[in-house]
Design an enzyme around this catalytic site. Structure first.
Site, PDB file in Angstrom:
ATOM      1  N   HIS A  84       0.850  -1.190   0.000  1.00 41.50           N
ATOM      2  CA  HIS A  84       0.000   0.000   0.000  1.00 41.50           C
ATOM      3  C   HIS A  84       0.886   1.240   0.000  1.00 41.50           C
ATOM      4  O   HIS A  84       1.918   1.273   0.652  1.00 41.50           O
ATOM      5  CB  HIS A  84      -0.921   0.020   1.223  1.00 41.50           C
ATOM      6  N   ASP A 163     -13.514   3.354   7.446  1.00 39.99           N
ATOM      7  CA  ASP A 163     -12.538   4.053   6.593  1.00 39.99           C
ATOM      8  C   ASP A 163     -13.201   4.543   5.315  1.00 39.99           C
ATOM      9  O   ASP A 163     -12.917   5.634   4.838  1.00 39.99           O
ATOM     10  CB  ASP A 163     -11.350   3.155   6.245  1.00 39.99           C
ATOM     11  N   ARG A 170     -12.376  13.029   4.615  1.00 43.37           N
ATOM     12  CA  ARG A 170     -11.059  13.669   4.767  1.00 43.37           C
ATOM     13  C   ARG A 170     -10.610  14.289   3.454  1.00 43.37           C
ATOM     14  O   ARG A 170      -9.970  15.339   3.446  1.00 43.37           O
ATOM     15  CB  ARG A 170     -10.032  12.622   5.243  1.00 43.37           C
ATOM     16  N   SER A 185      -6.320   4.653   8.634  1.00 42.83           N
ATOM     17  CA  SER A 185      -7.005   4.439   7.360  1.00 42.83           C
ATOM     18  C   SER A 185      -6.367   3.279   6.602  1.00 42.83           C
ATOM     19  O   SER A 185      -7.044   2.338   6.172  1.00 42.83           O
ATOM     20  CB  SER A 185      -6.926   5.729   6.525  1.00 42.83           C
ATOM     21  N   LYS A 189      -7.790  -1.080   6.659  1.00 40.42           N
ATOM     22  CA  LYS A 189      -8.123  -1.794   5.417  1.00 40.42           C
ATOM     23  C   LYS A 189      -7.218  -3.007   5.243  1.00 40.42           C
ATOM     24  O   LYS A 189      -7.656  -4.088   4.877  1.00 40.42           O
ATOM     25  CB  LYS A 189      -7.907  -0.881   4.198  1.00 40.42           C
TER      26      LYS A 189
HETATM   27  N1  URA Z   1      -4.062   5.934   1.647  1.00 44.88           N
HETATM   28  C1  URA Z   1      -5.094   5.546   2.434  1.00 44.88           C
HETATM   29  O1  URA Z   1      -5.680   4.479   2.235  1.00 44.88           O
HETATM   30  N2  URA Z   1      -5.455   6.353   3.430  1.00 44.88           N
HETATM   31  C2  URA Z   1      -4.833   7.518   3.703  1.00 44.88           C
HETATM   32  O2  URA Z   1      -5.218   8.191   4.623  1.00 44.88           O
HETATM   33  C3  URA Z   1      -3.758   7.918   2.876  1.00 44.88           C
HETATM   34  C4  URA Z   1      -3.388   7.095   1.848  1.00 44.88           C
END
Ligand code: URA
Length: 429
Positions: A84, A163, A170, A185, A189
């Protein structure tokens, strides 16, 4: 004790730590829509400004994870892994890496996001492919991973739903840049995927939320610490985001560049970051002796075309047409107005240019134009002559002048030679 969201907001606003019960209440009630978007945005802003300590961050992550289901995989499954990114400009690594990893004995149930602030979103890019479905129910996610080894999809209503709601909020309330909010966040996930190993690409520079190496290191440590505390083998690479990654920025154009990369025609910087993250993940998952061995295995999956075929299968499994020619707006060149060495690129400004062209969102629910984008023709350190093309702009006629000016103002020049920035800055394990 009865809780009250405005008292919780005020407590954080005044710089106090929140208790686990208060954090749990805020996440639970927001997910159940008993706390309004305005109240949650106020709490997010208070967290942005006053920060959270590691215990509060871990608690927020846990509550967001617990807002939905967690995926469970049979004990004899291939190792479950994911990568990620904290978000950047032209960052299409996920599109390339997920299928490559799936060719190396790993399973990748990748839960991704849409654009956030000026940074592009993996799902928005993939949705430029006609028919592609990024909103899969849990049983379909499971069966695509079991059949093809990888899937790239949104957090469903049942997977980390807190999220899903908070991310959108956000994006439009100036509350993205915060170590605890980014950590919770991403990790909520990722932990919901039932992973064995996770590698994080923490972006640092003008096109990242974290502008300095110090900020990026703090975020990397928070992410890695949270992953480890939840028993997932986690490490992070801090990588340069002082200019777009690869040449293309936008949605359809980035899918095209990713497919070219999987056919062995990827730009050097994009391939270096992709393979470095993949090699590290293969080491963490125990399928490569070290990250260099992982890189070598992944490189073979590019040269053999196996990764490209896997990507096509994944797209088709998600309803997309892998043979479709993606619509791209007409191109025009943005020319240099002076001679010099490219000394800096405001990548965030380039991200804003994409949003201005409707390639990203200004408001929740904005409909995207996937056909707009730009191609960088210069990189930091390049010597440029007057009238040399700097950028190929893919934009509707009416937008060209305004976007051309935004691009011009994003690129700085110097009279003396400039060194290329280091691409992989650090590793946090
Ligand atoms: N990627 C995400 O999934 N969340 C964030 O807050 C920033 C980048």
């Amino acid at each position: 004790m009865r809780m009250n969201i405005s008292e919780i907001i005020s407590k954080k606003r005044d710089g106090n730590s929140l208790s686990p019960d208060e954090i749990s209440f805020a996440v639970r009630e927001f997910t159940a829509e008993r706390i309004s978007d305005a109240q949650m945005a106020a709490l997010a802003m208070a967290i942005c400004i006053k920060d959270m300590n590691p215990e509060e961050t871990a608690c927020l992550t846990f509550e967001m994870l617990s807002s939905g289901e967690t995926m469970h995989w049979p004990a004899d499954s291939r190792p479950m892994v994911d990568k990620h990114s904290t978000g950047g400009i032209g960052d299409k690594v996920s599109l390339i890496l997920a299928p490559l990893l799936a060719c190396c004995g790993l399973s990748v149930p990748m839960i991704s996001g849409r654009g956030l602030g000026p940074t592009g979103g993996t799902l928005d890019k993939l949705e430029s492919i006609p028919g592609f479905n990024a909103e899969l129910p849990l049983d379909e996610i499971r069966s695509i991973v079991e059949d093809f080894g990888c899937v790239i999809t949104a957090a469903s209503k049942t997977l980390a739903p807190a999220d899903r709601k908070l991310y959108r909020l956000r994006d439009i309330t100036g509350t993205v840049k915060s170590v605890p909010l980014i950590t919770s966040s991403i990790m909520s996930k990722k932990l919901a995927e039932g992973l064995n190993a996770l590698v994080l690409d923490v972006k640092c520079g003008t096109g990242a939320f974290m502008k300095s190496p110090e900020e990026a290191t703090a975020l990397a440590q928070s992410l890695v610490g949270t992953g480890k505390s939840m028993n997932v083998k986690t490490s992070a690479l801090i990588t340069d985001m002082n200019q777009p990654l690869g040449r293309m920025v936008g949605n359809a154009v980035e899918v095209n560049e990713s497919m070219a990369a999987l056919r062995g025609e990827g730009p050097k910087d994009l391939m270096e970051v992709t393979l470095a993250l993949g090699g590290e993940l293969m080491r963490l998952a125990g399928v490569a002796e070290d990250s260099n061995a992982g890189i070598a295995t992944l490189a073979v999956k590019v040269s053999s075309g196996a990764g490209y075929e896997k990507f096509r299968h994944m797209i088709a499994a998600q309803g997309g047409d892998p043979d479709a020619k993606l619509a791209v707006a007409d191109a025009s060149e943005v020319l240099a107005e002076q001679a010099g060495f490219v000394s800096g690129i405001d990548a965030e400004q380039l991200g804003m240019a994409i949003i201005e062209m409707k390639g990203g969102r200004k408001q929740q629910g904005d409909k995207l134009d996937h056909s707009v984008g730009l191609e960088m023709l210069v990189r930091i350190g390049d010597k440029v002559e007057p009238s040399q093309p700097l950028v190929n702009l893919f934009a509707p006629d009416a937008m060209r002048k305004k976007i051309g000016e935004m691009i011009q103002s994003a690129i700085e020049f110097s009279d003396s030679p400039v060194a290329e920035p280091k691409l992989i800055i650090d590793k946090v394990t």
